[in-house]
Design an enzyme around this catalytic site. Structure first.
Site, PDB file in Angstrom:
ATOM      1  CG  ASP A   1      -1.876  -0.863   1.122  1.00 59.02           C
ATOM      2  OD1 ASP A   1      -2.296  -1.693   0.153  1.00 59.02           O
ATOM      3  OD2 ASP A   1      -2.570  -1.413   2.227  1.00 59.02           O
TER       4      ASP A   1
ATOM      5  CD  GLN B   1       3.689  -1.166  -6.294  1.00 57.72           C
ATOM      6  OE1 GLN B   1       3.399   0.064  -6.385  1.00 57.72           O
ATOM      7  NE2 GLN B   1       5.019  -1.717  -6.703  1.00 57.72           N
TER       8      GLN B   1
ATOM      9  N   GLY C   1     -22.251   2.686  13.282  1.00 55.52           N
ATOM     10  CA  GLY C   1     -21.555   1.686  13.924  1.00 55.52           C
ATOM     11  C   GLY C   1     -21.926   0.432  13.183  1.00 55.52           C
TER      12      GLY C   1
ATOM     13  CG  ASP D   1      -8.654  -4.827   6.951  1.00 58.12           C
ATOM     14  OD1 ASP D   1      -9.729  -5.727   6.792  1.00 58.12           O
ATOM     15  OD2 ASP D   1      -8.175  -4.222   6.095  1.00 58.12           O
TER      16      ASP D   1
END
Length: 318
Positions: free
Chosen positions: A18, A95, A233, A260
């Site tokens: 990244d 990438q 949420g 994540d």
């Protein structure tokens, strides 16, 4: 002193190297001069592992890497204190770029991963099972050549109560359309857009999301279903009921890594013996903390600790 926990293995079939940078204004035509880039090891399971590590947890990262970019990815993981179990993947690791302009608009560009040859996915699944001794988190996209049933086959080989899945595309559709009779995933996580695409309509209110999540659990898609609602949420449905955890209001700098960070904190909480709904609170705090950071950075422990008390957990009716 590190808190006691069960082992966690994260799995990344399609990792990415990244790059994040800033630009004054994104426009077509002229050359655009970027700020100095920040390189990070990325991909769903890798980011989950990084979030767990940032929160003081112990984690092993199984990562399919190849080529020069794969070697750079592995070196960056080592620099962050994570020693990966590397599975040799074909070609160069892809990438991705996250470019943010001065108006805080973010442009996210991703290259595809290399196609996997026939039989490699079976080797990968066997290697994952051989490494796994506790919870397993399968997160991120799949390269072409990995069958849509990979997550379900992995769940069956691991046995019930072990696999947490956050995937997309054909793999997610397979989980939805052909639920397993036994050894279902312990948790399936979706974001708002994925849930609405699968539902076929907008889930405007938390009650809409709750009903959809409960329906998925009833159909046997997973033992628990977790659906993110962005700034509103996350909703979690399971055998013990349905809860909605509201996120606190925070200044958004980058939305990269929020999901994540949620999955990492949620899994770590379970591995430390907490309930699913305590994990929902910690995950919600971690997701909110992640959007407070720049580029591809994830949640920070001090931010999660500060935000946790502002995450409001509410039961929802059947």
């Amino acid at each position: 002193m590190q808190q006691a926990q069960d082992p966690i293995l994260t799995v990344t079939l399609n990792p990415a190297l990244d790059l994040s940078a800033r630009v004054s204004r994104m426009q077509a035509g002229p050359k655009l001069r970027l700020s100095a880039p920040v390189w990070e090891p990325g991909g769903g399971g890798v980011n989950v592992a990084r979030a767990i590590h940032a929160l003081g947890g112990s984690v092993q990262a199984w990562v399919a890497l190849g080529g020069a970019s794969g070697a750079q990815h592995q070196a960056l993981l080592h620099q962050q204190g994570i020693v990966p179990h590397v599975f040799d993947a074909p070609g160069d690791t892809r990438q991705s770029w996250a470019i943010t302009d001065n108006d805080s608009q973010q442009f996210r560009l991703q290259l595809p991963g290399e196609d996997w040859p026939e039989g490699l996915a079976v080797q990968a699944r066997r290697d994952i099972v051989a490494q796994a001794t506790g919870f397993v988190v399968l997160s991120g996209s799949q390269p072409d050549g990995v069958g849509a049933a990979f997550a379900q086959e992995l769940a069956q080989e691991l046995g019930a109560g072990r696999l947490i899945v956050d995937t997309s595309g054909a793999a997610l559709a397979r989980l939805m359309e052909q639920p397993l009779a036994q050894a279902r995933p312990l948790v399936l996580r979706l974001d708002q857009a994925e849930a609405e695409a699968q539902a076929g309509h907008v889930l405007a209110e938390a009650t809409d999301t709750s009903g959809f999540a409960q329906a998925l659990v009833a159909r046997g898609v997973a033992e628990h279903v977790c659906i993110a609602r962005g700034a509103d949420g996350t909703v979690l449905a399971g055998g013990a009921g349905v809860f909605h955890c509201r996120a606190p209001d925070v200044a958004v700098r980058s939305k990269v890594g929020a999901g994540d960070s949620f999955t990492g904190a949620f899994t770590l909480s379970l591995a430390r013996g907490a309930s699913f709904f305590e994990g929902l609170r910690l995950g919600t705090a971690a997701a909110a903390a992640a959007v407070m950071t720049d580029g591809t950075q994830l949640c920070r422990l001090e931010d999660v600790a500060q935000l946790l008390g502002a995450c409001t957990l509410s039961p929802m009716g059947a």
